[in-house]
Structure formats: structure tokens, C-alpha cells
Design a protein around this motif. Structure first.
Motif, PDB file in Angstrom:
ATOM      1  N   GLY A  88      41.717  37.490 -51.307  1.00  0.00           N
ATOM      2  CA  GLY A  88      42.329  38.113 -50.146  1.00  0.00           C
ATOM      3  C   GLY A  88      41.516  39.244 -49.558  1.00  0.00           C
ATOM      4  O   GLY A  88      41.822  39.745 -48.488  1.00  0.00           O
ATOM      5  N   SER A  89      40.470  39.660 -50.274  1.00  0.00           N
ATOM      6  CA  SER A  89      39.623  40.746 -49.781  1.00  0.00           C
ATOM      7  C   SER A  89      38.714  40.247 -48.673  1.00  0.00           C
ATOM      8  O   SER A  89      38.482  39.052 -48.531  1.00  0.00           O
ATOM      9  N   CYS A  90      38.195  41.167 -47.891  1.00  0.00           N
ATOM     10  CA  CYS A  90      37.251  40.813 -46.827  1.00  0.00           C
ATOM     11  C   CYS A  90      35.898  41.409 -47.159  1.00  0.00           C
ATOM     12  O   CYS A  90      35.799  42.533 -47.644  1.00  0.00           O
ATOM     13  N   ASN A 100      35.753  45.085 -50.885  1.00  0.00           N
ATOM     14  CA  ASN A 100      36.413  46.319 -51.290  1.00  0.00           C
ATOM     15  C   ASN A 100      37.636  46.609 -50.420  1.00  0.00           C
ATOM     16  O   ASN A 100      37.938  45.882 -49.478  1.00  0.00           O
ATOM     17  N   VAL A 101      38.322  47.675 -50.752  1.00  0.00           N
ATOM     18  CA  VAL A 101      39.554  48.063 -50.067  1.00  0.00           C
ATOM     19  C   VAL A 101      39.285  48.400 -48.606  1.00  0.00           C
ATOM     20  O   VAL A 101      40.047  47.995 -47.717  1.00  0.00           O
ATOM     21  N   ALA A 106      40.090  46.970 -42.928  1.00  0.00           N
ATOM     22  CA  ALA A 106      39.520  46.694 -41.608  1.00  0.00           C
ATOM     23  C   ALA A 106      39.990  45.339 -41.091  1.00  0.00           C
ATOM     24  O   ALA A 106      40.283  45.178 -39.900  1.00  0.00           O
ATOM     25  N   CYS A 107      40.077  44.368 -41.971  1.00  0.00           N
ATOM     26  CA  CYS A 107      40.575  43.048 -41.567  1.00  0.00           C
ATOM     27  C   CYS A 107      42.047  43.116 -41.169  1.00  0.00           C
ATOM     28  O   CYS A 107      42.479  42.411 -40.253  1.00  0.00           O
ATOM     29  N   LEU A 108      42.815  43.947 -41.833  1.00  0.00           N
ATOM     30  CA  LEU A 108      44.220  44.111 -41.437  1.00  0.00           C
ATOM     31  C   LEU A 108      44.340  44.696 -40.026  1.00  0.00           C
ATOM     32  O   LEU A 108      45.227  44.310 -39.265  1.00  0.00           O
ATOM     33  N   ILE A 109      43.439  45.608 -39.684  1.00  0.00           N
ATOM     34  CA  ILE A 109      43.425  46.148 -38.319  1.00  0.00           C
ATOM     35  C   ILE A 109      43.152  45.017 -37.333  1.00  0.00           C
ATOM     36  O   ILE A 109      43.820  44.891 -36.302  1.00  0.00           O
ATOM     37  N   ALA A 110      42.176  44.176 -37.651  1.00  0.00           N
ATOM     38  CA  ALA A 110      41.855  43.048 -36.775  1.00  0.00           C
ATOM     39  C   ALA A 110      43.035  42.086 -36.667  1.00  0.00           C
ATOM     40  O   ALA A 110      43.333  41.579 -35.588  1.00  0.00           O
ATOM     41  N   LEU A 111      43.711  41.856 -37.778  1.00  0.00           N
ATOM     42  CA  LEU A 111      44.876  40.967 -37.750  1.00  0.00           C
ATOM     43  C   LEU A 111      45.979  41.535 -36.858  1.00  0.00           C
ATOM     44  O   LEU A 111      46.659  40.791 -36.146  1.00  0.00           O
ATOM     45  N   GLU A 112      46.152  42.831 -36.875  1.00  0.00           N
ATOM     46  CA  GLU A 112      47.140  43.472 -35.998  1.00  0.00           C
ATOM     47  C   GLU A 112      46.775  43.230 -34.537  1.00  0.00           C
ATOM     48  O   GLU A 112      47.633  42.947 -33.701  1.00  0.00           O
ATOM     49  N   LEU A 129      47.527  37.650 -47.887  1.00  0.00           N
ATOM     50  CA  LEU A 129      46.422  37.731 -48.848  1.00  0.00           C
ATOM     51  C   LEU A 129      45.793  39.123 -48.853  1.00  0.00           C
ATOM     52  O   LEU A 129      45.540  39.701 -49.915  1.00  0.00           O
ATOM     53  N   ALA A 130      45.531  39.663 -47.664  1.00  0.00           N
ATOM     54  CA  ALA A 130      44.912  40.987 -47.565  1.00  0.00           C
ATOM     55  C   ALA A 130      45.833  42.067 -48.135  1.00  0.00           C
ATOM     56  O   ALA A 130      45.387  42.940 -48.884  1.00  0.00           O
ATOM     57  N   GLU A 131      47.100  42.010 -47.795  1.00  0.00           N
ATOM     58  CA  GLU A 131      48.044  42.999 -48.321  1.00  0.00           C
ATOM     59  C   GLU A 131      48.173  42.886 -49.837  1.00  0.00           C
ATOM     60  O   GLU A 131      48.283  43.901 -50.538  1.00  0.00           O
ATOM     61  N   GLY A 132      48.156  41.660 -50.351  1.00  0.00           N
ATOM     62  CA  GLY A 132      48.206  41.473 -51.796  1.00  0.00           C
ATOM     63  C   GLY A 132      47.001  42.098 -52.485  1.00  0.00           C
ATOM     64  O   GLY A 132      47.130  42.745 -53.529  1.00  0.00           O
TER      65      GLY A 132
END
Length: 146
Positions: A88-90, A100-101, A106-112, A129-132
Motif C-alpha cells: 500500500g506504500s508509494c 516510506n510514510v 503524498a499519494c493520499l493527497i493525490a487521491l484526494e 491500501l495507503a491508509e492501511g
């Protein structure tokens, strides 16, 4: 010139400055690197990609300044490519480089930013996956590079 006009100009510049989708290797998507329209490397970089996306997301939320939907769709292709399938990491510029975290956040920002413009099931799976990954590793005090 108003602040809104400046925000629209910034959005236009950021849209222009994305890597050229036709230059992205193997359809890996679109995003940002260290300089505008940096097509020499042929890829995107999650340590940089988050900053233009964050600006575009805030312009969208605060002033209803929308970005090109195709840019969001190609950004989503990048997120899916750069995200490690099982962890789930990017990664930095691939799904296995410098995981890494910070880059996963950063991927979560893009997903938003891309929400509503892409396949909702794939979006939800990628976000989960990213949140997990972040939930099992934050706060991670292990020194890491990049």
C-alpha cells in the motif's frame, strides 16, 4: 488582478508543467518532477508530485477552480503505478523505490485531488491500501532517505 485570478494563473501553469503524458514510460501516468514538463526522465516523482497537487486541491476546494479532468485521470494512473500492490506504500518513482510514510501520504493527497474523476472502486481500494500502510507505520521514526 485579484487573488482568484492569480490562483487561476497558477493552476494553468501547473497544468502546463506536468510531464508530457506521451513521454511517460509504459503508460505510467502523469504528474510532476523537478522542473516544468521534465520529460527527460520519463517519469514522475512522489517527493515532488505532492506539492503541485496540494496547490491544485486547495484551489479547487477554496475557489472552485477546476483542473482538466484528463490531468486528474492520468495522475490517478501514476498513483496506481507507484503504489506497491500489497504493502500500500508509494514509491519515489516506482512501486518499489524508497517506500516510506512521506511518499505514501503524498499519494493520499493525490487521491484526494482526483476523487470523482476516476473509477470509484479502484480509487477506494488505493486509498484503503495507503491508509492501511500509514496506520501500521505512523509514527515511523526510522531514518530514511528521499
Amino acid at each position: 488582478m485579484t487573488l482568484w485570478d492569480i490562483a487561476v494563473d497558477v493552476k494553468d501553469y501547473l497544468m502546463y508543467s506536468m510531464t508530457d503524458y506521451s513521454q511517460c514510460l509504459s503508460g505510467r501516468g502523469n504528474g510532476w518532477r523537478y522542473s516544468e514538463r521534465n520529460n527527460n526522465s520519463g517519469d514522475v516523482d512522489n517527493s515532488v508530485n505532492q506539492w503541485p497537487v496540494l496547490a491544485l486541491l486547495e484551489a479547487q476546494k477554496l475557489w472552485d477552480i477546476e483542473s482538466n479532468p484528463v490531468a486528474k485521470q492520468t495522475q490517478f494512473v501514476w498513483v496506481l503505478y507507484s503504489q506497491h500492490d500489497s504493502a500500500g506504500s508509494c514509491g519515489y518513482n516506482s512501486p518499489s523505490s524508497y517506500l516510506n510514510v512521506a511518499k505514501t501520504a503524498a499519494c493520499l493527497i493525490a487521491l484526494e485531488w482526483v476523487e470523482g474523476q476516476v473509477d470509484p472502486v479502484a480509487w477506494a481500494n488505493s486509498k484503503a491500501l495507503a491508509e492501511g500502510y500509514l496506520n501500521t507505520r505512523y509514527p515511523d521514526t526510522t531514518p530514511s532517505s528521499w
